[in-house]
Design a protein around this motif. Structure first.
Motif, PDB file in Angstrom:
ATOM      1  N   TYR A  67       0.869  -1.160   0.000  1.00 37.00           N
ATOM      2  CA  TYR A  67       0.000   0.000   0.000  1.00 37.00           C
ATOM      3  C   TYR A  67       0.911   1.216   0.000  1.00 37.00           C
ATOM      4  CZ  TYR A  67      -3.259  -3.665   1.130  1.00 37.00           C
ATOM      5  OH  TYR A  67      -3.993  -4.833   1.090  1.00 37.00           O
ATOM      6  N   VAL A  68       1.091   1.768  -1.194  1.00 35.03           N
ATOM      7  CA  VAL A  68       2.120   2.758  -1.473  1.00 35.03           C
ATOM      8  C   VAL A  68       1.982   4.012  -0.609  1.00 35.03           C
ATOM      9  CG1 VAL A  68       2.984   4.295  -3.294  1.00 35.03           C
ATOM     10  CG2 VAL A  68       2.465   1.893  -3.806  1.00 35.03           C
ATOM     11  N   ARG A  69       0.803   4.545  -0.519  1.00 29.76           N
ATOM     12  CA  ARG A  69       0.603   5.803   0.215  1.00 29.76           C
ATOM     13  C   ARG A  69       0.990   5.663   1.685  1.00 29.76           C
ATOM     14  NH1 ARG A  69      -4.996   9.006   0.995  1.00 29.76           N
ATOM     15  NH2 ARG A  69      -4.100  11.032   1.444  1.00 29.76           N
ATOM     16  N   ASP A  70       0.695   4.518   2.261  1.00 31.80           N
ATOM     17  CA  ASP A  70       0.991   4.283   3.675  1.00 31.80           C
ATOM     18  C   ASP A  70       2.340   3.599   3.895  1.00 31.80           C
ATOM     19  OD1 ASP A  70      -1.459   5.329   4.692  1.00 31.80           O
ATOM     20  OD2 ASP A  70      -2.460   3.525   3.963  1.00 31.80           O
ATOM     21  N   ARG A  71       3.018   3.244   2.795  1.00 33.09           N
ATOM     22  CA  ARG A  71       4.306   2.538   2.893  1.00 33.09           C
ATOM     23  C   ARG A  71       4.164   1.271   3.744  1.00 33.09           C
ATOM     24  NH1 ARG A  71       5.165   5.642  -0.875  1.00 33.09           N
ATOM     25  NH2 ARG A  71       7.071   6.806  -1.164  1.00 33.09           N
ATOM     26  N   LYS A  72       3.077   0.533   3.479  1.00 36.35           N
ATOM     27  CA  LYS A  72       2.767  -0.672   4.240  1.00 36.35           C
ATOM     28  C   LYS A  72       2.853  -1.880   3.330  1.00 36.35           C
ATOM     29  CE  LYS A  72       1.536  -2.342   8.133  1.00 36.35           C
ATOM     30  NZ  LYS A  72       2.584  -2.319   9.135  1.00 36.35           N
ATOM     31  N   ILE A  73       3.504  -2.928   3.806  1.00 36.73           N
ATOM     32  CA  ILE A  73       3.621  -4.177   3.063  1.00 36.73           C
ATOM     33  C   ILE A  73       3.000  -5.292   3.889  1.00 36.73           C
ATOM     34  CG2 ILE A  73       5.197  -5.854   2.021  1.00 36.73           C
ATOM     35  CD1 ILE A  73       7.278  -3.532   1.911  1.00 36.73           C
ATOM     36  N   ILE A  74       2.143  -6.072   3.244  1.00 35.20           N
ATOM     37  CA  ILE A  74       1.553  -7.249   3.880  1.00 35.20           C
ATOM     38  C   ILE A  74       2.129  -8.475   3.171  1.00 35.20           C
ATOM     39  CG2 ILE A  74      -0.569  -8.520   4.389  1.00 35.20           C
ATOM     40  CD1 ILE A  74      -0.485  -5.858   5.845  1.00 35.20           C
ATOM     41  N   SER A  75       2.887  -9.272   3.916  1.00 31.68           N
ATOM     42  CA  SER A  75       3.463 -10.502   3.374  1.00 31.68           C
ATOM     43  C   SER A  75       3.117 -11.641   4.323  1.00 31.68           C
ATOM     44  CB  SER A  75       4.986 -10.377   3.236  1.00 31.68           C
ATOM     45  OG  SER A  75       5.590 -10.392   4.515  1.00 31.68           O
ATOM     46  N   LYS A  76       3.459 -12.858   3.930  1.00 31.70           N
ATOM     47  CA  LYS A  76       3.137 -14.004   4.793  1.00 31.70           C
ATOM     48  C   LYS A  76       3.861 -13.913   6.139  1.00 31.70           C
ATOM     49  CE  LYS A  76       6.552 -17.205   2.945  1.00 31.70           C
ATOM     50  NZ  LYS A  76       6.798 -18.515   2.403  1.00 31.70           N
ATOM     51  N   ASP A  77       4.923 -13.116   6.221  1.00 33.67           N
ATOM     52  CA  ASP A  77       5.674 -12.952   7.462  1.00 33.67           C
ATOM     53  C   ASP A  77       5.239 -11.744   8.290  1.00 33.67           C
ATOM     54  OD1 ASP A  77       7.270 -15.193   6.807  1.00 33.67           O
ATOM     55  OD2 ASP A  77       8.549 -13.928   5.546  1.00 33.67           O
ATOM     56  N   SER A  78       4.215 -11.034   7.810  1.00 32.48           N
ATOM     57  CA  SER A  78       3.738  -9.859   8.556  1.00 32.48           C
ATOM     58  C   SER A  78       3.117 -10.288   9.876  1.00 32.48           C
ATOM     59  CB  SER A  78       2.684  -9.105   7.728  1.00 32.48           C
ATOM     60  OG  SER A  78       3.261  -8.541   6.578  1.00 32.48           O
ATOM     61  N   PRO A  79       3.211  -9.429  10.880  1.00 35.92           N
ATOM     62  CA  PRO A  79       2.592  -9.768  12.168  1.00 35.92           C
ATOM     63  C   PRO A  79       1.064  -9.798  12.054  1.00 35.92           C
ATOM     64  CG  PRO A  79       3.519  -7.550  12.220  1.00 35.92           C
ATOM     65  CD  PRO A  79       3.919  -8.150  10.908  1.00 35.92           C
ATOM     66  N   ASP A  80       0.450 -10.550  12.950  1.00 33.84           N
ATOM     67  CA  ASP A  80      -1.006 -10.649  12.970  1.00 33.84           C
ATOM     68  C   ASP A  80      -1.666  -9.280  13.062  1.00 33.84           C
ATOM     69  OD1 ASP A  80      -0.829 -13.392  12.820  1.00 33.84           O
ATOM     70  OD2 ASP A  80      -1.092 -13.698  14.974  1.00 33.84           O
ATOM     71  N   SER A  81      -1.048  -8.353  13.762  1.00 40.27           N
ATOM     72  CA  SER A  81      -1.631  -7.015  13.919  1.00 40.27           C
ATOM     73  C   SER A  81      -1.755  -6.305  12.568  1.00 40.27           C
ATOM     74  CB  SER A  81      -0.820  -6.176  14.894  1.00 40.27           C
ATOM     75  OG  SER A  81       0.515  -6.035  14.437  1.00 40.27           O
ATOM     76  N   ASP A  82      -0.833  -6.558  11.632  1.00 36.40           N
ATOM     77  CA  ASP A  82      -0.946  -5.954  10.298  1.00 36.40           C
ATOM     78  C   ASP A  82      -2.147  -6.526   9.545  1.00 36.40           C
ATOM     79  OD1 ASP A  82       1.266  -4.421  10.805  1.00 36.40           O
ATOM     80  OD2 ASP A  82       2.590  -5.476   9.398  1.00 36.40           O
ATOM     81  N   PHE A  83      -2.370  -7.831   9.691  1.00 36.81           N
ATOM     82  CA  PHE A  83      -3.536  -8.440   9.050  1.00 36.81           C
ATOM     83  C   PHE A  83      -4.829  -7.930   9.688  1.00 36.81           C
ATOM     84  CE2 PHE A  83      -0.278 -11.409   7.693  1.00 36.81           C
ATOM     85  CZ  PHE A  83      -0.620 -11.605   6.360  1.00 36.81           C
TER      86      PHE A  83
END
Length: 163
Positions: free
Chosen positions: A106-122
């Motif tokens: 998510y470019v505007r927020d500089r956020k990446i969601i990957s399989k290794d992301s913490p549960d809080s990101d999901f």
């Protein structure tokens, strides 16, 4: 996960094109993000399509399918609501993330969601997905209410009354 990226630039109406969600702005921000992060931007797909209902998103699904066939694993959206305004597509993308096939950026927020992301990101993404769905439902209700009120006061919503 490879370094290949595809950008998704979407608007659902002319009104969005004329304000801050413009396709040009989305393209520019996606390109800049790739330059800053070192991602190999294969292309930016530009399309006009509502994200409200998954079954109406033929262009979007075709783009995702083609990107998967090409092995493009980084899917870039200008912001959360450019990805989806329905829970079906959000869940489908999350499944692809957990399978390690894609990462969502998510470019505007500089956020990446990957399989290794913490549960809080999901969890945050889930909240955004529900808010995006609510936004679509709310806009639809307002349009229906406004049209009904105008019709009740004698205004016909069209070029001419049907008689």
């Amino acid at each position: 996960m490879n370094n290949k990226a595809i950008g998704f630039a979407r608007v659902s109406s002319k009104k969005q094109s004329d304000k801050g969600d413009s396709l040009e702005n989305q393209r520019d921000q996606i390109q800049k993000y790739c330059e800053e992060t070192g991602l190999d931007l294969i292309r930016i797909e530009v399309y006009h399509e509502s994200a409200k209902e998954s079954f109406d998103r033929r262009k979007y699904h075709a783009i995702v399918d083609q990107a998967l066939k090409e092995g493009i694993s980084n899917h870039l959206y200008w912001q959360f609501d450019r990805e989806a305004r329905n829970l079906t597509d959000s869940e489908s993308n999350e499944r692809l993330v957990f399978q390690g096939k894609i990462a969502l950026h998510y470019v505007r927020d500089r956020k990446i969601i990957s399989k290794d992301s913490p549960d809080s990101d999901f969890f945050t993404r889930d909240i955004n997905s529900v808010m995006n769905k609510h936004f679509s439902r709310n806009v639809s209700s307002k349009v229906k209410d406004g049209t009904r009120a105008k019709a009740e006061s004698g205004w016909f919503p069209g070029n001419r009354p049907p008689f």
